[in-house]
Design an enzyme around this catalytic site. Structure first.
Site, PDB file in Angstrom:
ATOM      1  N   CYS A   1       0.836  -1.208   0.000  1.00 48.70           N
ATOM      2  CA  CYS A   1       0.000   0.000   0.000  1.00 48.70           C
ATOM      3  C   CYS A   1       0.873   1.261   0.000  1.00 48.70           C
ATOM      4  CB  CYS A   1      -0.913  -0.050   1.220  1.00 48.70           C
ATOM      5  SG  CYS A   1      -1.751   1.491   1.596  1.00 48.70           S
TER       6      CYS A   1
ATOM      7  N   CYS B   1       0.367   3.687   2.921  1.00 46.71           N
ATOM      8  CA  CYS B   1       0.896   3.083   4.157  1.00 46.71           C
ATOM      9  C   CYS B   1       2.402   3.316   4.237  1.00 46.71           C
ATOM     10  CB  CYS B   1       0.630   1.576   4.188  1.00 46.71           C
ATOM     11  SG  CYS B   1      -1.114   1.138   4.213  1.00 46.71           S
TER      12      CYS B   1
END
Length: 140
Positions: A58, A61
Site C-alpha cells: 500500500c 501506508c
C-alpha cells in the site's frame, strides 16, 4: 488523503517485506497472540495503544510509516503497534478494516478512536491529544 482498499497485492511473492513499518518505538505485530499480549501489557501499564493496520503493498501506508515511527519516538508514553493486514487477515476483518492504513486507538482494551487513511495532520492531532492527556501528573 491516501488509502488502499483490500485487494490481492501485486508482489505476493515477498511476504517478508515490511517497508519500515517498525522502528523507533513501533512494534510490528504478526500474530493474534502478540496482539493480545501487547494489549494486556498496555492495560497493565496504563498506556494508550495506537494500532496502525497497514499493508506492505500500500503506497499511502509506506508514505506515512516514517511519520508514524517519528510520532512513536515523540510520545513514548503511548504504545505504537503496526499490524500487517495480509499476515493477520482474519483479525483485520474482525476489526472491520476496509482500507489501509487504518489507525485505531485503544485505552484499557477498548477502542476510543479511529482514523482511516494516511492523513498526517489528523493523525498528529489525535495522537497529540491522547499523548498530552497521558502525561503523568504529580500527586501532592
Amino acid at each position: 488523503m491516501g488509502l488502499c482498499f483490500s485487494s490481492t497485492p501485486a508482489d505476493e511473492d515477498e511476504p517478508d517485506s515490511h517497508p519500515q513499518f517498525d522502528g523507533g518505538n513501533v512494534t510490528l505485530i504478526t500474530t493474534k497472540n502478540a496482539w493480545d499480549q501487547k494489549l494486556s501489557e498496555a492495560k497493565t501499564q496504563g498506556k494508550v495503544v495506537i494500532a496502525n493496520f497497514s499493508a506492505s503493498w500500500c503506497g499511502p501506508c509506506k508514505s506515512i510509516a516514517p511519520y508514524y515511527v517519528e510520532l512513536s519516538e515523540k510520545y513514548p508514553s503511548l504504545m505504537f503497534l503496526t499490524i500487517d493486514v495480509d499476515e493477520l487477515t482474519e483479525f483485520s476483518t474482525q476489526m472491520d478494516v476496509k482500507a489501509t492504513p487504518t489507525f485505531f486507538m485503544f485505552k484499557d482494551g477498548q477502542q476510543i478512536d479511529k482514523l482511516v487513511g494516511a492523513n498526517k495532520p489528523e493523525l498528529q492531532k489525535k495522537i497529540t491529544a491522547i499523548g498530552d492527556s497521558q502525561v503523568p501528573t504529580a500527586h501532592m
